[in-house]
Design a protein around this motif. Structure first.
Motif, PDB file in Angstrom:
ATOM      1  N   MET A   1      19.148 -59.641 -54.332  1.00  0.00           N
ATOM      2  CA  MET A   1      18.558 -60.908 -53.914  1.00  0.00           C
ATOM      3  C   MET A   1      19.446 -62.088 -54.291  1.00  0.00           C
ATOM      4  SD  MET A   1      14.652 -62.191 -54.604  1.00  0.00           S
ATOM      5  CE  MET A   1      14.043 -60.776 -53.695  1.00  0.00           C
ATOM      6  N   ILE A   2      20.170 -61.974 -55.410  1.00  0.00           N
ATOM      7  CA  ILE A   2      21.032 -63.070 -55.856  1.00  0.00           C
ATOM      8  C   ILE A   2      22.301 -63.162 -55.009  1.00  0.00           C
ATOM      9  CG2 ILE A   2      22.441 -63.916 -57.783  1.00  0.00           C
ATOM     10  CD1 ILE A   2      20.385 -62.738 -59.676  1.00  0.00           C
ATOM     11  N   LEU A   3      22.927 -62.025 -54.744  1.00  0.00           N
ATOM     12  CA  LEU A   3      24.232 -62.022 -54.069  1.00  0.00           C
ATOM     13  C   LEU A   3      24.127 -62.257 -52.574  1.00  0.00           C
ATOM     14  CD1 LEU A   3      25.939 -59.023 -55.910  1.00  0.00           C
ATOM     15  CD2 LEU A   3      26.197 -61.462 -56.361  1.00  0.00           C
ATOM     16  N   TYR A   4      23.010 -61.906 -51.982  1.00  0.00           N
ATOM     17  CA  TYR A   4      22.893 -62.028 -50.525  1.00  0.00           C
ATOM     18  C   TYR A   4      21.721 -62.917 -50.128  1.00  0.00           C
ATOM     19  CZ  TYR A   4      25.655 -57.832 -51.256  1.00  0.00           C
ATOM     20  OH  TYR A   4      26.604 -56.945 -51.699  1.00  0.00           O
ATOM     21  N   GLY A   5      21.437 -63.935 -50.929  1.00  0.00           N
ATOM     22  CA  GLY A   5      20.319 -64.817 -50.651  1.00  0.00           C
ATOM     23  C   GLY A   5      20.721 -66.049 -49.856  1.00  0.00           C
ATOM     24  N   ASP A   6      19.714 -66.722 -49.323  1.00  0.00           N
ATOM     25  CA  ASP A   6      19.912 -67.981 -48.606  1.00  0.00           C
ATOM     26  C   ASP A   6      19.534 -69.135 -49.516  1.00  0.00           C
ATOM     27  OD1 ASP A   6      20.684 -66.618 -46.319  1.00  0.00           O
ATOM     28  OD2 ASP A   6      18.584 -66.347 -45.704  1.00  0.00           O
ATOM     29  N   GLY A   7      19.987 -70.316 -49.147  1.00  0.00           N
ATOM     30  CA  GLY A   7      19.650 -71.498 -49.929  1.00  0.00           C
ATOM     31  C   GLY A   7      20.475 -72.698 -49.479  1.00  0.00           C
TER      32      GLY A   7
ATOM     33  N   ILE B   1      19.393 -67.373 -57.015  1.00  0.00           N
ATOM     34  CA  ILE B   1      19.372 -67.036 -58.440  1.00  0.00           C
ATOM     35  C   ILE B   1      17.953 -67.130 -58.983  1.00  0.00           C
ATOM     36  CG2 ILE B   1      20.116 -67.780 -60.730  1.00  0.00           C
ATOM     37  CD1 ILE B   1      22.771 -68.578 -59.515  1.00  0.00           C
ATOM     38  N   VAL B   2      17.236 -68.195 -58.606  1.00  0.00           N
ATOM     39  CA  VAL B   2      15.857 -68.356 -59.064  1.00  0.00           C
ATOM     40  C   VAL B   2      14.980 -67.222 -58.555  1.00  0.00           C
ATOM     41  CG1 VAL B   2      13.798 -69.807 -58.878  1.00  0.00           C
ATOM     42  CG2 VAL B   2      16.027 -70.846 -59.319  1.00  0.00           C
ATOM     43  N   ARG B   3      15.134 -66.870 -57.271  1.00  0.00           N
ATOM     44  CA  ARG B   3      14.324 -65.780 -56.719  1.00  0.00           C
ATOM     45  C   ARG B   3      14.672 -64.454 -57.394  1.00  0.00           C
ATOM     46  NH1 ARG B   3      14.872 -68.840 -51.776  1.00  0.00           N
ATOM     47  NH2 ARG B   3      16.843 -67.795 -51.306  1.00  0.00           N
ATOM     48  N   GLY B   4      15.967 -64.223 -57.656  1.00  0.00           N
ATOM     49  CA  GLY B   4      16.363 -62.993 -58.323  1.00  0.00           C
ATOM     50  C   GLY B   4      15.827 -62.914 -59.739  1.00  0.00           C
ATOM     51  N   LEU B   5      15.910 -64.012 -60.477  1.00  0.00           N
ATOM     52  CA  LEU B   5      15.378 -64.022 -61.845  1.00  0.00           C
ATOM     53  C   LEU B   5      13.864 -63.876 -61.855  1.00  0.00           C
ATOM     54  CD1 LEU B   5      17.555 -66.826 -63.486  1.00  0.00           C
ATOM     55  CD2 LEU B   5      17.771 -64.348 -63.754  1.00  0.00           C
ATOM     56  N   HIS B   6      13.212 -64.474 -60.855  1.00  0.00           N
ATOM     57  CA  HIS B   6      11.753 -64.335 -60.752  1.00  0.00           C
ATOM     58  C   HIS B   6      11.368 -62.877 -60.549  1.00  0.00           C
ATOM     59  CE1 HIS B   6       7.725 -64.825 -58.834  1.00  0.00           C
ATOM     60  NE2 HIS B   6       7.622 -65.768 -59.733  1.00  0.00           N
TER      61      HIS B   6
END
Length: 269
Positions: free
Chosen positions: A80-86, A103-108
């Protein structure tokens, strides 16, 4: 299950395993719908304190479980961190897109995994295998044949490892007297695998014959061990609910990041 590492007896040790399992499932469902990042942080911190307070085992055991849990949680969040949108892009290289939002979504996601895992570790460290199956038979009407079969299978696991270690040690002595070409590569695996499997298949067959001769049927039976519900079950449920309520108020009055919804891409604008 981990009696050899037990240091003290806690309230959670006396809670019925059915209460723990049902509460664990409900906690998992509840965590799925928690999107407030600060709320999730406080839940994880309080669950960590809850685990340390009521597990009753040596700290090295907790440290080993938590290390594996945190490592697995972080690895699972990398996708989720490496291939996320934002909108707040931090790093781009090929298909890899790292943003503040990803990063926030991955940590969540990691915090969710760690929280549920810590509750699962608490259940494992405060439950005896024998009482699990007795509780299932007495309260959920699981057939004795099924319950005792699983109990016997679990008890067989340490015996399998013991026989494997003994065979390996004996082969080390035997290999000193024969040519190395006779135990290289796949031959070494056959020397270990085939005897261990044949020995434990024979042992399992003997156990099944013994259980049949003892009369393990699905009819009414009495139990030496009792697994009742008590006021400690109510206390355990109340403490878990109180943990979630306290975490909610802490996130409202003492926010850490101010992120109210980890799913929203524009949350940091």
């Amino acid at each position: 299950m981990f009696e050899r590492w037990k240091k003290r007896h806690t309230l959670v040790d006396d809670v019925n395993i059915i209460t723990k399992l049902i509460l664990g499932v409900l906690l998992f469902i509840f965590i799925i719908f928690v999107h407030n990042f600060d709320y999730m942080i406080y839940i994880t911190l309080l669950m960590f304190i809850f685990l340390l307070s009521f597990n009753g085992t040596a700290f090295k055991v907790i440290a080993a479980f938590l290390s594996a849990t945190i490592l697995f949680a972080l690895l699972s969040s990398l996708f989720m961190i490496l291939y996320g949108d934002g909108t707040h892009m931090l790093f781009e290289w090929g298909i890899i897109h790292i943003s503040t939002e990803s990063i926030v979504r991955g940590l969540h996601l990691s915090l969710r995994t760690i929280t549920v895992s810590m509750f699962g570790v608490l259940i494992a460290l405060t439950s005896q295998i024998v009482m699990i199956f007795y509780s299932l038979m007495q309260h959920l009407k699981v057939k004795p044949k099924i319950a005792y079969a699983f109990m016997a299978a679990i008890r067989m696991v340490p015996l399998i490892f013991t026989s494997f270690i003994q065979l390996r040690r004996s082969l080390k002595m035997r290999y000193q007297m024969i040519d190395a070409s006779n135990y290289r590569g796949f031959k070494r695996i056959k020397h270990l695998l085939i005897p261990v499997l044949s020995q434990n298949i024979r042992r399992a067959h003997q156990l099944s014959v013994a259980m049949e001769s003892k009369g393990f049927k699905d009819g009414p039976r009495t139990y030496y061990y009792k697994a009742p519900f008590s006021y400690k079950d109510i206390l355990f449920v109340g403490m878990t609910i109180a943990l979630l309520i306290i975490a909610f108020y802490l996130s409202q009055y003492f926010p850490i990041t101010g992120i109210e919804d980890a799913r929203v891409s524009e949350m940091l604008e």
